[in-house]
Motif scaffolding. Structure first.
Motif, mmCIF file in Angstrom:
data_model
loop_
_atom_site.group_PDB
_atom_site.id
_atom_site.type_symbol
_atom_site.label_atom_id
_atom_site.label_comp_id
_atom_site.label_asym_id
_atom_site.label_seq_id
_atom_site.Cartn_x
_atom_site.Cartn_y
_atom_site.Cartn_z
ATOM 1 N N ARG A 31 0.827 -1.220 0.000
ATOM 2 C CA ARG A 31 0.000 0.000 0.000
ATOM 3 C C ARG A 31 0.849 1.253 0.000
ATOM 4 N NH1 ARG A 31 -5.498 -0.256 3.551
ATOM 5 N NH2 ARG A 31 -6.289 -2.229 2.760
ATOM 6 N N GLY B 229 7.560 20.969 5.119
ATOM 7 C CA GLY B 229 6.831 20.694 6.357
ATOM 8 C C GLY B 229 5.419 20.205 6.084
ATOM 9 N N ALA C 158 5.550 16.737 4.615
ATOM 10 C CA ALA C 158 5.892 15.724 5.619
ATOM 11 C C ALA C 158 4.673 15.398 6.474
ATOM 12 C CB ALA C 158 7.047 16.223 6.486
ATOM 13 N N VAL C 159 3.998 16.436 6.963
ATOM 14 C CA VAL C 159 2.864 16.199 7.857
ATOM 15 C C VAL C 159 1.709 15.531 7.116
ATOM 16 C CG1 VAL C 159 1.096 17.312 9.251
ATOM 17 C CG2 VAL C 159 3.468 18.046 9.449
ATOM 18 N N SER D 118 2.537 12.020 5.642
ATOM 19 C CA SER D 118 2.521 10.944 6.638
ATOM 20 C C SER D 118 1.097 10.669 7.128
ATOM 21 C CB SER D 118 3.445 11.284 7.808
ATOM 22 O OG SER D 118 3.009 12.454 8.454
ATOM 23 N N LEU D 119 0.283 11.713 7.200
ATOM 24 C CA LEU D 119 -1.130 11.498 7.553
ATOM 25 C C LEU D 119 -1.824 10.632 6.500
ATOM 26 C CD1 LEU D 119 -2.293 15.007 8.843
ATOM 27 C CD2 LEU D 119 -2.370 12.874 10.126
ATOM 28 N N TRP E 299 -0.425 8.557 4.537
ATOM 29 C CA TRP E 299 0.132 7.199 4.647
ATOM 30 C C TRP E 299 -0.550 6.427 5.782
ATOM 31 C CZ3 TRP E 299 2.868 5.009 8.742
ATOM 32 C CH2 TRP E 299 3.486 3.771 8.459
ATOM 33 N N ALA E 300 -0.665 7.103 6.924
ATOM 34 C CA ALA E 300 -1.254 6.436 8.089
ATOM 35 C C ALA E 300 -2.700 6.049 7.818
ATOM 36 C CB ALA E 300 -1.166 7.348 9.313
ATOM 37 N N ARG F 67 -2.902 3.274 5.023
ATOM 38 C CA ARG F 67 -2.364 2.004 5.474
ATOM 39 C C ARG F 67 -3.345 1.267 6.372
ATOM 40 N NH1 ARG F 67 3.217 0.190 5.539
ATOM 41 N NH2 ARG F 67 3.029 -1.706 6.752
ATOM 42 N N SER F 68 -4.060 2.040 7.167
ATOM 43 C CA SER F 68 -4.913 1.389 8.162
ATOM 44 C C SER F 68 -6.374 1.319 7.726
ATOM 45 C CB SER F 68 -4.799 2.130 9.500
ATOM 46 O OG SER F 68 -5.146 3.482 9.309
ATOM 47 N N THR G 117 -4.083 -4.661 7.759
ATOM 48 C CA THR G 117 -2.897 -4.080 7.131
ATOM 49 C C THR G 117 -2.151 -5.168 6.398
ATOM 50 O OG1 THR G 117 -1.794 -4.383 9.220
ATOM 51 C CG2 THR G 117 -2.555 -2.184 8.727
ATOM 52 N N ASP G 118 -1.463 -4.748 5.357
ATOM 53 C CA ASP G 118 -0.855 -5.759 4.505
ATOM 54 C C ASP G 118 0.532 -6.165 4.986
ATOM 55 O OD1 ASP G 118 0.226 -3.566 1.823
ATOM 56 O OD2 ASP G 118 0.013 -3.240 3.976
ATOM 57 N N ARG G 119 1.066 -5.476 5.927
ATOM 58 C CA ARG G 119 2.382 -5.856 6.454
ATOM 59 C C ARG G 119 2.481 -5.367 7.888
ATOM 60 N NH1 ARG G 119 7.357 -4.060 2.916
ATOM 61 N NH2 ARG G 119 6.193 -5.160 1.335
ATOM 62 N N ARG G 120 3.299 -6.045 8.669
ATOM 63 C CA ARG G 120 3.466 -5.597 10.050
ATOM 64 C C ARG G 120 4.150 -4.239 10.050
ATOM 65 N NH1 ARG G 120 3.486 -8.935 14.429
ATOM 66 N NH2 ARG G 120 5.296 -7.893 15.266
ATOM 67 N N THR G 121 3.658 -3.330 10.840
ATOM 68 C CA THR G 121 4.293 -2.018 10.864
ATOM 69 C C THR G 121 5.247 -1.954 12.045
ATOM 70 O OG1 THR G 121 2.887 -0.856 12.396
ATOM 71 C CG2 THR G 121 2.046 -1.127 10.177
ATOM 72 N N PHE H 79 5.490 0.464 13.855
ATOM 73 C CA PHE H 79 4.804 1.229 14.891
ATOM 74 C C PHE H 79 3.616 0.438 15.388
ATOM 75 C CE2 PHE H 79 6.470 4.327 11.811
ATOM 76 C CZ PHE H 79 7.401 4.928 12.628
ATOM 77 N N PRO I 181 -0.088 3.055 12.845
ATOM 78 C CA PRO I 181 0.521 3.918 11.813
ATOM 79 C C PRO I 181 0.335 5.406 12.130
ATOM 80 C CG PRO I 181 -1.407 2.757 10.955
ATOM 81 C CD PRO I 181 -1.133 2.180 12.299
ATOM 82 N N TRP I 182 -0.628 5.732 12.978
ATOM 83 C CA TRP I 182 -0.872 7.155 13.268
ATOM 84 C C TRP I 182 0.240 7.762 14.097
ATOM 85 C CZ3 TRP I 182 -4.267 9.686 10.490
ATOM 86 C CH2 TRP I 182 -5.283 8.950 9.873
ATOM 87 N N ALA J 176 3.254 7.701 13.243
ATOM 88 C CA ALA J 176 4.200 8.305 12.293
ATOM 89 C C ALA J 176 3.881 9.782 12.026
ATOM 90 C CB ALA J 176 4.232 7.505 11.001
ATOM 91 N N PRO J 177 2.621 10.093 11.611
ATOM 92 C CA PRO J 177 2.324 11.516 11.418
ATOM 93 C C PRO J 177 2.469 12.332 12.703
ATOM 94 C CG PRO J 177 0.350 10.174 11.082
ATOM 95 C CD PRO J 177 1.508 9.242 11.154
ATOM 96 N N VAL K 200 6.083 13.069 12.968
ATOM 97 C CA VAL K 200 6.477 14.053 11.944
ATOM 98 C C VAL K 200 6.002 15.442 12.349
ATOM 99 C CG1 VAL K 200 6.096 14.793 9.566
ATOM 100 C CG2 VAL K 200 6.571 12.395 10.054
ATOM 101 N N ALA K 201 4.732 15.519 12.794
ATOM 102 C CA ALA K 201 4.187 16.814 13.184
ATOM 103 C C ALA K 201 4.986 17.410 14.337
ATOM 104 C CB ALA K 201 2.717 16.674 13.571
ATOM 105 N N VAL L 133 8.263 18.734 12.969
ATOM 106 C CA VAL L 133 8.071 19.996 12.237
ATOM 107 C C VAL L 133 7.842 21.144 13.215
ATOM 108 C CG1 VAL L 133 6.502 21.228 10.675
ATOM 109 C CG2 VAL L 133 7.239 18.914 10.122
#
Lengths: 277, 406
Positions: A113, A257, A260-261, A264-265, A267-268, A271-272, B2-6, B8, B11-12, B14-15, B18-19, B22
């Motif tokens: 994904r 920035g 990135a934010v 990744s959001l 992606w999260a 993915r889920s 999910t298709d693969r083990r994460t 984390f 997955p949330w 990660a953002p 990142v936040a 930043v």
């Protein structure tokens, strides 16, 4: 690994072909291409009618030097037309597949994904680049045809050679294209939230409009430097005697920035998310 | 699901990470650029003033942010289109400065899509406004040029400095320091970092209560003794400086030669203006140049910060009609602060043709208030009273002072 990479390459190619093969995409690009042509026709007809020198400073200069058409056209498209077309393509990326029910078939491909999302993102970015490229190329063509290209007078009053001028215009176009990456990421994220692509497109446009509105309120000056749209017009830096690269870099850093934010959001979320359609 | 083990748990995360990264980047950025505390050797106020006055002008370039909170109506700034010196009267403006430390300099006021440049090369000064595509060349009469040559270096520098039209920390600092000796007390404040450079802070406080200037804070580069930031605080507003002019980045290496060169763009309209220079020494020209001789001499009341200039026989109606001679007798250097001069400059029609793009009459109505003595303009740093019998009183003093004098 090489199999995975090969399948990613195939996916990317097919996604690119899908996007740029669509009539809607071509219509959007044609619409953007029409802006510099319309602008030059209007300016060509209106020149010498005593309206010279009105409007934003450089628009009046287009008649003297077609090179300025690049700046004028991008200036006209940047507040709304470019964000709109970017919202349409990036908002459609995931939501569009979900709506037509093709997303679950796409997920049966031997591609993770994350990579699918990456491919979608690269295609959306490719559209943003294509959009800016089309405006720039048409501006150079129309500007050259209607008004001729010549040595460029910078905002600072210094005149540089045509070659330097074209280089600076390409710099403007490159900066504008990179400035739009944050909006692409926002559109991608919103697109993962819904199965209604129109909703994602509209919401993305709203984000850029709201950002512009917030940017115009002096009371919010403290947050202005971090807004998505605040640095968009810093491309004027290319028209000054000494280009201050730190201004351009800080503008692009803000985009990094946002990418990135919201990247990744997206992606999260992607993915889920349960994909049921 | 999910298709693969994460890596984390969710997955949330990660953002969220990142936040957070930043946000930390955002917070760290301004902290690096400016802050408190540095370890320069201690200097007394007198030593610091002496060293600033002695300091050799440096070749340098940098970005300057000018912020004005003069309490003037917004009308002024929203109507000015493009990069216009008028925008300096309110809000924040960005300027870029290059100087070779000698006679050549370029200062540009940056607009979103425009630029107003002042390029000075000794006695020649050019301005270029990209919004109007207009070049103005300021020159001197031969007599003035000869007079300038005869001046000592100091007077020469002073005369040339007065010709620059855009504010820089150097200019604002020179203005405050000029009043240090007789009319002010000085003290050293804690050291700061401005534009990434360690700096001393010097606080200049007027000895009198009769002025709108509460105090002026200078931040001076510890190494080169170049003023990096000047904040002028008004007695009317204790929360923020009324005018702040500050480098946001600065580079003490010699700028490229090309920035000091100016040749008028082929498309631009050009006009020449002959500028009289004030006489050496005093604040006031000892005698007005001959072509302005028909104007009355201005009267100077008070000294230092409390100086009030009175000009009689000003035809306000003609002035509003942009008659360039109406206020021609106004001296170049007459008020308590740099900003006051800039403000006054806007009402003074430009030498020669042209003038402001705005409807001056409407602007005048908007800016000034009716008082028994005439019309009054008051800002946080400057008051102007235009009486019904054609006198103009200007000073960095409270409006009541002017009204009492009228």
């Amino acid at each position: 690994m090489s199999r995975a990479r090969g399948s990613f390459g195939r996916l990317l190619r097919s996604e690119l072909a899908l996007l740029f093969g669509r009539r809607r995409t071509l219509a959007l690009l044609a619409g953007l291409a029409a802006v510099p042509v319309l602008l030059s026709v209007v300016l060509f007809i209106a020149q010498g009618q005593g309206l010279d020198g009105q409007g934003p400073g450089f628009i009046g200069r287009v008649t003297g030097n077609g090179l300025f058409l690049v700046v004028a056209a991008l200036f006209m498209c940047l507040p709304f037309l470019l964000p709109l077309t970017i919202a349409i393509t990036s908002g459609d990326t995931i939501a569009g597949e979900a709506q037509t029910g093709t997303l679950r078939y796409l997920l049966t491909l031997p591609v993770a994904r994350t990579r699918l999302l990456l491919a979608k993102a690269l295609v959306a970015l490719a559209f943003a680049a294509a959009a800016v490229l089309v405006i720039t190329a048409m501006s150079l063509a129309a500007g050259g045809a209607f008004f001729g290209l010549g040595d460029l007078t910078l905002l600072s009053g210094t005149t540089v050679s045509l070659g330097d001028g074209i280089g600076r215009m390409l710099g403007v176009a490159g900066y504008v294209a990179l400035s739009l990456t944050g909006l692409v990421a926002v559109g991608m994220f919103i697109s993962t939230l819904t199965e209604v692509p129109v909703g994602a497109m509209a919401a993305t446009v709203v984000v850029s409009v709201v950002s512009t509105v917030l940017d115009s309120l002096p009371q919010l000056a403290a947050i202005h430097p971090y807004l998505l749209t605040h640095h968009w017009f810093d491309f004027a830096e290319f028209l000054r005697i000494e280009v201050d690269w730190s201004v351009l870099a800080s503008g692009l850093l803000v985009q990094v920035g946002w990418v990135a934010v919201f990247g990744s959001l997206a992606w999260a979320r992607f993915r889920s998310a349960d994909v049921t359609s | 699901m999910t298709d693969r083990r994460t890596p984390f748990r969710s997955p949330w995360l990660a953002p969220a990470a990142v936040a957070a990264a930043v946000a930390m980047g955002l917070i760290a950025q301004p902290l690096l650029a400016s802050g408190e505390g540095s370890d320069l050797p201690d200097l007394t106020a007198e030593e610091l003033v002496a060293r600033v006055l002695e300091a050799e002008p440096q070749a340098m370039s940098g970005t300057v942010v000018h912020t004005a909170r003069l309490g003037l109506p917004d009308l002024l700034f929203t109507e000015a289109s493009g990069a216009d010196p008028m925008s300096l009267l309110g809000g924040s403006s960005t300027l870029r400065l290059w100087t070779d430390g000698d006679e050549r300099a370029r200062v540009s006021l940056l607009g979103t899509m425009s630029e107003y440049s002042v390029v000075a090369d000794g006695t020649d000064v050019w301005t270029y406004s990209s919004a109007d595509d207009e070049v103005v060349r300021y020159t001197m009469s031969d007599a003035d040029r000869a007079r300038l040559e005869a001046m000592g270096e100091e007077g020469r520098a002073k005369a040339l400095a007065e010709r620059a039209e855009l504010p820089t920390p150097q200019e604002a600092a020179a203005d405050a320091l000029a009043k240090v000796e007789e009319h002010s007390s000085v003290r050293v404040d804690s050291q700061v970092t401005v534009a990434g450079r360690d700096a001393y802070q010097l606080v200049v406080t007027p000895d009198t209560d009769g002025t709108l200037v509460d105090h002026v804070v200078l931040a001076v580069d510890g190494e080169t003794m170049t003023p990096l930031r000047v904040q002028t605080w008004s007695t009317q507003d204790e929360t923020a400086p009324a005018v702040e002019v500050s480098f946001t980045d600065v580079d003490f290496s010699a700028p490229a030669e090309s920035v000091f060169e100016f040749s008028a763009p082929a498309s631009a309209t050009q006009r020449d203006v002959v500028v009289p220079i004030p006489a050496e020494g005093g604040e006031m020209p000892a005698e007005m140049p001959a072509h302005e001789g028909e104007h009355p001499e201005p009267t100077v009341h008070g000294t230092g910060w409390e100086t009030v200039i009175e000009l009689a026989g000003v035809d306000v109606a003609a002035m509003l009609a942009q008659d360039p001679t109406a206020m021609g007798g106004m001296p170049e250097d007459f008020t308590g602060s740099e900003e006051a001069e800039d403000l006054m400059e806007e009402f003074k029609p430009e030498h020669g043709a042209g003038g402001m793009d705005l409807d001056t009459g409407a602007l005048f109505e908007q800016l000034t208030a009716e008082v028994p003595e005439g019309r009054l303009l008051s800002s946080t740093l400057l008051s102007v009273l235009i009486t019904d019998d054609g006198r103009v009183l200007v000073g960095a003093v409270p409006a009541e002072t002017l009204r009492a004098m009228a």
